[in-house]
Write a protein that holds these residues in place. Structure first.
Motif, PDB file in Angstrom:
ATOM      1  N   ALA A  30       0.834  -1.187  -0.030  1.00 38.80           N
ATOM      2  CA  ALA A  30       0.129   0.098   0.039  1.00 38.80           C
ATOM      3  C   ALA A  30       0.795   1.305   0.143  1.00 38.80           C
ATOM      4  CB  ALA A  30      -1.048   0.033   1.301  1.00 38.80           C
ATOM      5  N   LYS A  31       0.464   2.173  -0.599  1.00 44.23           N
ATOM      6  CA  LYS A  31       1.301   3.396  -0.781  1.00 44.23           C
ATOM      7  C   LYS A  31       0.569   4.487  -1.432  1.00 44.23           C
ATOM      8  CE  LYS A  31       5.840   4.905  -2.426  1.00 44.23           C
ATOM      9  NZ  LYS A  31       7.001   4.405  -3.447  1.00 44.23           N
ATOM     10  N   PHE A  32       0.561   5.870  -0.914  1.00 43.44           N
ATOM     11  CA  PHE A  32      -0.335   6.906  -1.007  1.00 43.44           C
ATOM     12  C   PHE A  32      -1.836   6.669  -1.068  1.00 43.44           C
ATOM     13  CE2 PHE A  32       3.484   7.612  -3.863  1.00 43.44           C
ATOM     14  CZ  PHE A  32       4.328   8.348  -2.925  1.00 43.44           C
ATOM     15  N   THR A  33      -2.164   5.974   0.134  1.00 44.04           N
ATOM     16  CA  THR A  33      -3.338   5.475   0.385  1.00 44.04           C
ATOM     17  C   THR A  33      -4.420   6.179   1.445  1.00 44.04           C
ATOM     18  OG1 THR A  33      -4.732   3.277   0.850  1.00 44.04           O
ATOM     19  CG2 THR A  33      -2.611   3.630   2.004  1.00 44.04           C
ATOM     20  N   SER A  34      -5.655   5.871   1.278  1.00 47.09           N
ATOM     21  CA  SER A  34      -6.495   6.531   2.333  1.00 47.09           C
ATOM     22  C   SER A  34      -6.944   5.032   2.819  1.00 47.09           C
ATOM     23  CB  SER A  34      -7.782   7.383   1.720  1.00 47.09           C
ATOM     24  OG  SER A  34      -8.283   6.383   0.566  1.00 47.09           O
ATOM     25  N   LEU A  35      -7.560   5.114   3.991  1.00 41.30           N
ATOM     26  CA  LEU A  35      -8.277   3.916   4.749  1.00 41.30           C
ATOM     27  C   LEU A  35      -9.910   4.144   4.810  1.00 41.30           C
ATOM     28  CD1 LEU A  35      -5.821   3.765   7.565  1.00 41.30           C
ATOM     29  CD2 LEU A  35      -5.631   2.873   5.474  1.00 41.30           C
ATOM     30  N   ALA A  36     -10.407   3.164   4.131  1.00 46.39           N
ATOM     31  CA  ALA A  36     -11.878   3.367   4.172  1.00 46.39           C
ATOM     32  C   ALA A  36     -12.797   2.059   4.647  1.00 46.39           C
ATOM     33  CB  ALA A  36     -12.351   3.864   2.547  1.00 46.39           C
ATOM     34  N   TRP A  37     -13.450   2.217   5.532  1.00 42.57           N
ATOM     35  CA  TRP A  37     -14.050   0.966   6.045  1.00 42.57           C
ATOM     36  C   TRP A  37     -15.474   0.734   5.073  1.00 42.57           C
ATOM     37  CZ3 TRP A  37     -12.973  -3.070   9.077  1.00 42.57           C
ATOM     38  CH2 TRP A  37     -11.834  -2.736   9.868  1.00 42.57           C
ATOM     39  N   VAL A  38     -15.823  -0.496   4.770  1.00 44.28           N
ATOM     40  CA  VAL A  38     -17.063  -0.699   4.088  1.00 44.28           C
ATOM     41  C   VAL A  38     -17.669  -1.428   5.203  1.00 44.28           C
ATOM     42  CG1 VAL A  38     -18.261  -1.934   2.373  1.00 44.28           C
ATOM     43  CG2 VAL A  38     -16.071  -0.648   1.845  1.00 44.28           C
ATOM     44  N   ALA A  50      -9.770   5.847  -2.234  1.00 44.41           N
ATOM     45  CA  ALA A  50     -11.152   5.929  -1.979  1.00 44.41           C
ATOM     46  C   ALA A  50     -11.577   6.387  -0.800  1.00 44.41           C
ATOM     47  CB  ALA A  50     -11.375   4.326  -1.924  1.00 44.41           C
ATOM     48  N   GLU A  51     -12.810   6.966  -0.511  1.00 46.94           N
ATOM     49  CA  GLU A  51     -13.349   7.445   0.697  1.00 46.94           C
ATOM     50  C   GLU A  51     -14.732   6.820   0.724  1.00 46.94           C
ATOM     51  OE1 GLU A  51     -12.194  11.701   1.782  1.00 46.94           O
ATOM     52  OE2 GLU A  51     -12.237  11.586  -0.497  1.00 46.94           O
ATOM     53  N   VAL A  52     -15.359   6.544   1.880  1.00 48.03           N
ATOM     54  CA  VAL A  52     -16.495   6.239   2.156  1.00 48.03           C
ATOM     55  C   VAL A  52     -17.556   7.135   3.143  1.00 48.03           C
ATOM     56  CG1 VAL A  52     -18.060   4.232   3.287  1.00 48.03           C
ATOM     57  CG2 VAL A  52     -16.078   3.621   1.817  1.00 48.03           C
ATOM     58  N   THR A  53     -18.683   7.377   2.699  1.00 53.18           N
ATOM     59  CA  THR A  53     -19.118   8.482   3.355  1.00 53.18           C
ATOM     60  C   THR A  53     -19.806   8.064   4.705  1.00 53.18           C
ATOM     61  OG1 THR A  53     -21.515   7.826   2.416  1.00 53.18           O
ATOM     62  CG2 THR A  53     -20.365   9.464   1.305  1.00 53.18           C
ATOM     63  N   TYR A  54     -19.983   8.635   5.722  1.00 56.78           N
ATOM     64  CA  TYR A  54     -20.252   8.326   6.995  1.00 56.78           C
ATOM     65  C   TYR A  54     -21.507   7.206   7.278  1.00 56.78           C
ATOM     66  CZ  TYR A  54     -21.902   8.107  11.895  1.00 56.78           C
ATOM     67  OH  TYR A  54     -22.378   7.699  13.088  1.00 56.78           O
ATOM     68  N   GLU A  90     -18.500  15.040   2.579  1.00 58.38           N
ATOM     69  CA  GLU A  90     -19.390  14.148   3.324  1.00 58.38           C
ATOM     70  C   GLU A  90     -20.708  13.798   2.236  1.00 58.38           C
ATOM     71  OE1 GLU A  90     -19.940  11.207   4.839  1.00 58.38           O
ATOM     72  OE2 GLU A  90     -18.763  12.126   6.638  1.00 58.38           O
ATOM     73  N   GLY A  91     -21.328  12.787   2.807  1.00 58.61           N
ATOM     74  CA  GLY A  91     -22.617  12.368   1.976  1.00 58.61           C
ATOM     75  C   GLY A  91     -23.706  11.851   3.164  1.00 58.61           C
ATOM     76  N   THR A  92     -24.770  12.272   2.873  1.00 55.69           N
ATOM     77  CA  THR A  92     -26.048  11.851   3.651  1.00 55.69           C
ATOM     78  C   THR A  92     -27.045  11.626   2.665  1.00 55.69           C
ATOM     79  OG1 THR A  92     -26.730  13.948   3.819  1.00 55.69           O
ATOM     80  CG2 THR A  92     -25.534  13.209   5.508  1.00 55.69           C
ATOM     81  N   GLY A  93     -27.683  10.153   2.667  1.00 56.35           N
ATOM     82  CA  GLY A  93     -28.424   9.747   1.687  1.00 56.35           C
ATOM     83  C   GLY A  93     -27.925   9.870   0.390  1.00 56.35           C
ATOM     84  N   GLY A  94     -28.524  10.498  -0.841  1.00 53.74           N
ATOM     85  CA  GLY A  94     -28.157  10.747  -2.135  1.00 53.74           C
ATOM     86  C   GLY A  94     -27.198  11.843  -2.388  1.00 53.74           C
ATOM     87  N   VAL A  95     -27.391  12.585  -1.224  1.00 49.67           N
ATOM     88  CA  VAL A  95     -26.323  13.890  -1.361  1.00 49.67           C
ATOM     89  C   VAL A  95     -24.907  13.911  -1.077  1.00 49.67           C
ATOM     90  CG1 VAL A  95     -26.463  16.321  -0.728  1.00 49.67           C
ATOM     91  CG2 VAL A  95     -28.782  15.252  -1.009  1.00 49.67           C
ATOM     92  N   LEU A  96     -24.292  14.495  -1.951  1.00 49.16           N
ATOM     93  CA  LEU A  96     -22.806  14.442  -1.611  1.00 49.16           C
ATOM     94  C   LEU A  96     -22.558  15.989  -1.916  1.00 49.16           C
ATOM     95  CD1 LEU A  96     -21.468  11.560  -3.970  1.00 49.16           C
ATOM     96  CD2 LEU A  96     -21.767  11.458  -1.414  1.00 49.16           C
TER      97      LEU A  96
END
Length: 734
Positions: free
Chosen positions: A213-221, A277-281, A330-336
């Motif tokens: 891994a390199k130049f990576t973000s951390l994003a839980w699914v 990659a990022e994942v909304t809250y 951030e994102g909530t529902g369908g809105v980013l």
């Protein structure tokens, strides 16, 4: 808070560009074609013998000599380079041992660094996760507590990971319910990362391990796994030099081997592109941001995780074309929500409802005279951090864009964090300045109540130091800001004292007020510190960056030179007391301005710098930097790069200031060959009798993850060197 500085591949907090620098032919570098070896001219120092090879390139009709190309080879795999490094370190250490200020600075830096430090807490599942260093630990530890006032429990102890402190906890992120912590491990300062997972309840590490891994973000699914970015495994022996191509985003499911990780997003037909990659809250969207280099121009795709069972990892394009910056808030529902500099060089906030029948972008917070630096969605508010003349300002908006409040900060400084989540009004942030280490604060946006979470206990009085901002005029008439810090008694008396001037000037990086124990030791010794916010950075948005890169790179050097002239003209620095310092892209700055104005500066610290502008794109992340520097294989760019490249423009026959070059054997961001070649050329050139030394750290990289004891040792060495050649007498300050 989502910052506008992304973990884009190759962004090394350094950037350079192209510049028109007219150096007369008779002032050419002694490594130019046909130059003969020149003996060292410093009678007090016998530099190591450095072999010169007959290596020449013909580039666009010009013959370019490169006699020290053999020093580009990896020190870990090349015995002759390792021998050269050892011999240089012997000479440098012998000289540094003669400096009276070395022991004083070492003790003082240690005292100033010996205070309890905390990171901004991250809340997950009713638990608070944060880093803490009790003072002089080589690495911070990761703690968790249940509830805000719960008993702290140690989760990860990097202090125990290696005997010499060179294994570091790089980044970490708790899973949404706080059951796990995903974290990355950095070894010897390298950019490569190893990802691990910890069970928070038991404190035990899971079997999951991810490499390369390199130049990576951390994003839980959810709690099932995570998204990360990696490159293909390098060929044998090329881990620290091979160019980085074909980055891709993968999904790792907990409990499985990395070999079965799913490739989520990649562009094999465009190997130069990088992806994070990022994942909304709320777990609804995975947002993939793609870049070509370090330039803030992105493409954005969104994956609807709620439909993954039917559509798999289908990536829906939101932004195409690599024309502007787009940073997910951030994102909530369908809105980013995003910040963008599309039609707004100082950024604005926009949003899109992807659940709408015909999704369209709409503006939420318009551009203002100040540059948006970061933004977050907390509770039902947007917290927006601005830069006002390179210092922080934080405003609160309703989600519809109406401004409702301002967060009061403690003067000229830098505020970071404002982390939180939709539906929860609790946020944390830090505030620091040149004379104040970071304090952590908690704020309830619903009530406006603010309270300290962790404040450092200091061994000095911050109010004894004056922090002021001044403006000076550069060569072309541009007004440039500069912070000046010194003892209040010195400022009130108008006394000229030895001054350290710092600069960066590249890659859209904003250099803002912050605390450094090393710089504070310089101030405690009676010196002054100045930070020039020169062009090439992001302090005033896109236009400020563009004015200091590519064909405009000379503006960066002109700004810095003008800053030095201002400090001497205004009597802030003593006539022979101007020291300069820069790191990475700032190391290039040091080399370039020293070549252009060796008469102006009295001592120079060039750290981990990009010194060979004709070959920088051949190693690791170097290929990304063409956004700021240009392409060495294009004639129009080559002409500019050749004109200011530090290695190629050392001016034979001119007296140079004292110079100390610092680098590390495991730096795989700016490979140490840059500094090796530059130092060898300095030592061979007839440029006066002052010392021109190189200090090469072992088991350290570009800077991040460096253990505390190595920071203290390097800081003491550098300050003692600068003090010796600027007349700063530390003995009178004991």
């Amino acid at each position: 808070m989502r910052s506008l500085t992304r973990p884009v591949a190759g962004a090394l907090v350094l950037s350079l560009a192209t510049v028109q620098l007219a150096i007369a032919a008779d002032m050419a570098n002694p490594v130019s074609a046909g130059a003969a070896p020149v003996p060292a001219t410093n009678p007090a120092i016998t530099y190591p013998q450095t072999r010169r090879d007959n290596v020449n390139d013909v580039l666009f009709g010009e013959t370019i000599a490169d006699p020290y190309r053999w020093l580009e080879n990896d020190v870990r795999n090349t015995p002759e380079v390792a021998d050269w490094v050892a011999r240089e370190n012997v000479v440098t250490d012998a000289y540094l041992r003669t400096l009276p200020g070395r022991a004083w600075f070492s003790e003082k830096i240690g005292q100033l660094m010996n205070y309890e430090r905390f990171s901004i807490p991250v809340k997950a599942g009713g638990q608070y996760f944060y880093e803490r260093n009790e003072g002089l630990q080589n690495q911070p530890q990761l703690f968790v507590r249940k509830g805000l006032n719960g008993k702290p429990r140690l989760l990860l102890d990097p202090v125990q990971w290696s005997k010499d402190g060179t294994s570091a906890l790089d980044a970490w992120k708790p899973s949404p319910d706080g059951r796990y912590v995903l974290y990355s491990v950095q070894e010897d300062g390298s950019d490569w990362r190893r990802l691990e997972v910890l069970d928070v309840r038991t404190g035990k590490r899971l079997s999951d391990t991810v490499r390369w891994a390199k130049f990576t973000s951390l994003a839980w699914v959810g709690e099932e796994g995570f998204l990360y970015s990696r490159f293909p495994e390098p060929e044998g022996g090329q881990d620290f030099q091979a160019l980085n191509y074909n980055q891709a985003v993968y999904f790792h499911r907990l409990g499985t081997d990395q070999s079965v990780d799913e490739r989520v997003f990649a562009t094999p037909d465009h190997k130069e592109r990088s992806h994070t990659a990022e994942v909304t809250y709320d777990g609804r969207w995975a947002v993939i941001t793609s870049a070509i280099g370090t330039d803030s121009k992105y493409e954005v795709h969104a994956i609807d995780l709620a439909k993954r069972a039917q559509k798999g990892w289908f990536a829906r394009p939101l932004i195409t074309g690599f024309d502007n910056a787009w940073n997910l808030i951030e994102g909530t529902g369908g809105v980013l929500w995003f910040t963008t500099n599309e039609d707004a060089p100082r950024f604005r906030i926009v949003a899109i409802d992807l659940d709408a029948g015909a999704p369209r972008w709409y503006e939420v917070v318009r551009q203002s005279p100040e540059t948006i630096n970061a933004a977050s969605l907390v509770g039902n508010r947007l917290v927006v951090s601005y830069l006002k003349d390179a210092a922080s300002r934080a405003l609160i908006f309703e989600l519809g864009g109406t401004r409702v409040d301002e967060i009061r900060l403690n003067g000229l400084g830098t505020a970071n964090g404002f982390t939180g989540k939709p539906g929860d009004p609790e946020t944390f942030y830090s505030f620091a300045s040149f004379n104040r280490p970071a304090g952590i604060y908690r704020m309830d946006l619903a009530t406006g109540r603010m309270q300290p979470f962790a404040l450092p206990k200091l061994t000095f009085d911050p109010d004894a130091y004056a922090v002021e901002q001044r403006f000076f005029t550069s060569k072309d008439g541009t007004n440039v800001p500069m912070f000046v810090v010194r003892k209040r008694s010195v400022a009130e008396a108008g006394k000229a004292v030895p001054t350290m001037l710092y600069g960066y000037g590249g890659f859209d990086v904003s250099v803002t007020p912050g605390f450094s124990a090393v710089r504070m030791a310089w101030l405690e010794a009676g010196g002054a510190f100045a930070l020039a916010n020169i062009r090439g950075g992001g302090e005033y948005g896109k236009a400020w960056h563009d004015a200091g890169r590519l064909a405009n790179k000379q503006n960066v050097f002109d700004d810095f030179i003008a800053a030095g002239e201002y400090l001497k003209r205004e009597g802030i620095t003593s006539p022979d007391g101007l020291a300069i310092e820069g790191r990475s892209n700032g190391g290039l700055l040091m080399g370039a301005v020293t070549n252009q104005r060796p008469d102006l500066f009295n001592a120079v610290h060039a750290a981990v710098g990009v010194m060979d502008m004709l070959r920088f794109d051949r190693w690791t992340a170097g290929r990304y930097w063409v956004d700021d520097y240009g392409h060495p294989d294009r004639k129009e760019d080559f002409t500019i790069l050749r004109s200011y490249s530090p290695y190629h423009n050392i001016r034979a026959g001119v007296d140079y200031p004292a110079i100390i070059v610092t680098t590390a054997d495991t730096d795989d961001r700016v490979v140490p060959g840059h500094s090796f070649k530059y130092a060898a050329a300095l030592q061979a050139a007839p440029i006066g009798n002052k010392p021109h030394l190189i200090r090469i750290e072992t088991g350290a990289g570009h800077g991040s993850g460096k253990p505390t004891d190595k920071q203290i040792a390097e800081g003491a060495d550098v300050l003692a060197f600068l003090a010796r050649w600027t007349g700063l007498d530390v003995r009178s300050e004991k």
